[in-house]
Design a protein around this motif. Structure first.
Motif, mmCIF file in Angstrom:
data_model
loop_
_atom_site.group_PDB
_atom_site.id
_atom_site.type_symbol
_atom_site.label_atom_id
_atom_site.label_comp_id
_atom_site.label_asym_id
_atom_site.label_seq_id
_atom_site.Cartn_x
_atom_site.Cartn_y
_atom_site.Cartn_z
ATOM 1 N N LEU B 56 0.312 -0.778 0.269
ATOM 2 C CA LEU B 56 -0.006 0.075 0.166
ATOM 3 C C LEU B 56 0.868 1.448 -0.118
ATOM 4 C CD1 LEU B 56 -2.811 -0.741 2.410
ATOM 5 C CD2 LEU B 56 -2.780 -0.957 -0.206
ATOM 6 N N THR B 57 2.267 0.664 0.151
ATOM 7 C CA THR B 57 2.954 2.166 0.664
ATOM 8 C C THR B 57 3.980 1.846 -0.861
ATOM 9 O OG1 THR B 57 3.984 1.013 2.080
ATOM 10 C CG2 THR B 57 2.834 2.882 2.914
ATOM 11 N N SER B 58 3.988 1.307 -1.948
ATOM 12 C CA SER B 58 4.265 0.776 -3.283
ATOM 13 C C SER B 58 4.250 1.802 -3.821
ATOM 14 C CB SER B 58 4.471 -0.298 -3.333
ATOM 15 O OG SER B 58 3.714 -0.518 -3.896
ATOM 16 N N SER B 59 5.107 2.009 -4.600
ATOM 17 C CA SER B 59 5.018 3.351 -6.202
ATOM 18 C C SER B 59 3.930 2.401 -6.954
ATOM 19 C CB SER B 59 6.065 3.724 -6.191
ATOM 20 O OG SER B 59 6.545 2.311 -6.832
ATOM 21 N N PHE B 61 1.083 0.964 -6.236
ATOM 22 C CA PHE B 61 -0.537 0.644 -5.370
ATOM 23 C C PHE B 61 -0.576 2.051 -6.414
ATOM 24 C CE2 PHE B 61 -3.213 2.064 -2.559
ATOM 25 C CZ PHE B 61 -4.029 1.268 -2.866
ATOM 26 N N ALA B 62 0.556 3.635 -6.566
ATOM 27 C CA ALA B 62 0.110 4.439 -5.845
ATOM 28 C C ALA B 62 -0.083 4.425 -7.496
ATOM 29 C CB ALA B 62 1.157 5.366 -5.308
ATOM 30 N N VAL B 153 4.736 10.609 -11.475
ATOM 31 C CA VAL B 153 5.648 10.482 -10.359
ATOM 32 C C VAL B 153 6.147 9.012 -9.984
ATOM 33 C CG1 VAL B 153 7.116 11.643 -8.317
ATOM 34 C CG2 VAL B 153 5.724 13.171 -9.448
ATOM 35 N N ALA B 154 5.025 8.400 -9.660
ATOM 36 C CA ALA B 154 4.671 7.149 -9.280
ATOM 37 C C ALA B 154 5.332 6.019 -9.944
ATOM 38 C CB ALA B 154 3.886 6.985 -8.429
ATOM 39 N N THR B 157 9.323 5.923 -10.774
ATOM 40 C CA THR B 157 9.590 5.112 -9.992
ATOM 41 C C THR B 157 9.342 3.886 -9.889
ATOM 42 O OG1 THR B 157 9.438 6.285 -8.211
ATOM 43 C CG2 THR B 157 10.086 4.546 -6.470
#
Lengths: 35, 229
Positions: B56-59, B61-62, B153-154, B157
């Motif tokens: 959930l805090t990975s690029s 998912f974002a 941006v995500a 990454t």
């Protein structure tokens, strides 16, 4: 202008504005922090 | 009793309640299935599985969240904006054919034509009224642009993580903005939104949904456009 209308209407508007704002900050922050 | 006051309680906010629940359920589903898919890829790459919180805090998912958000907000921003100047004969989604443009102050009930209960910024003059007159599109455009920025941006990454696994050179943000990955993610969402919105505008000429404000009344003639009576 968002102070007009009933209290519930303001709450509903606020909840949706929060969904979007929190979501945007979250995805932008994840992208930036992983750089 | 005034018109509309027969409905009380949460039913006055049924649409937003139902969509809030649907949004949270779908987002939870995306998080769980996305994590499962991510871990399958990790295993096939010979890497260790990650926790749900890590996913959930990975690029990864974002970027998946952001790319869908930007396309939806682009869709509604364009629809709100284009229906000011473009009409579609017979469509429930279109204004009357002779109402192209922003309308007069009298029609829009602003300034001297505002009603006592009109929003205060509709009664105001100058910058405040101009801003308020375009506030819906401005909000949609802001969310669209910020989501698209987040996607870029995500996405950079996320792609660079794959590049590193494949022992390939990472891309700068500027390089990513002109990459096939960025535009493939973007355009695959845009094409579906434009198709869906266009078909809704056209299908509502001949097709009906009884009771829906997105449809003409069932018995309305096909050539009747929008709210024409």
């Amino acid at each position: 202008m968002c102070c007009e209308g009933t209290v519930t209407m303001r709450v509903v508007f606020g909840i949706w504005a929060c969904f979007i704002t929190v979501g945007l900050i979250y995805v932008i922050a994840i992208g930036v922090l992983h750089r | 009793m005034k018109k509309g006051e027969s409905v009380t309680g949460w039913k006055q906010h049924g649409l937003s309640t139902v969509f809030s629940v649907l949004f949270l359920l779908a987002l939870t589903g995306q998080a769980l299935t996305g994590a499962a898919l991510y871990n399958e890829q990790q295993v096939s790459d010979g890497l260790s599985e990650v926790t749900l919180l890590h996913y959930l805090t990975s690029s990864n998912f974002a970027v998946d969240v952001a790319e869908n958000w930007q396309s939806e907000y682009l869709q509604f921003m364009l629809y709100i904006l284009l229906t000011v100047w473009f009409v579609q004969k017979g469509s429930a989604e279109s204004k009357n054919l002779d109402e192209i443009g922003g309308g007069s102050d009298e029609e829009q009930e602003v300034g001297a034509y505002a009603r006592p209960d009109s929003p205060s910024w509709a009664k105001a003059r100058g910058f405040r009224r101009t801003l308020y007159s375009n506030s819906l599109v401005a909000a949609m455009a802001t969310v669209f642009l910020l989501s698209w920025l987040a996607q870029s941006v995500a996405g950079q990454t996320s792609l660079n993580e794959e590049q590193l696994i494949g022992l390939e050179a990472p891309l700068t943000w500027a390089q990513y903005l002109v990459s096939a990955d960025f535009w493939s993610r973007t355009l695959q969402n845009w094409q579906s939104e434009f198709l869906a919105v266009g078909s809704m505008a056209v299908f509502s000429i001949y097709l009906r949904q009884r009771g829906s404000p997105e449809s003409k009344p069932v018995g309305a003639p096909h050539q009747e456009t929008g709210t024409e009576t």
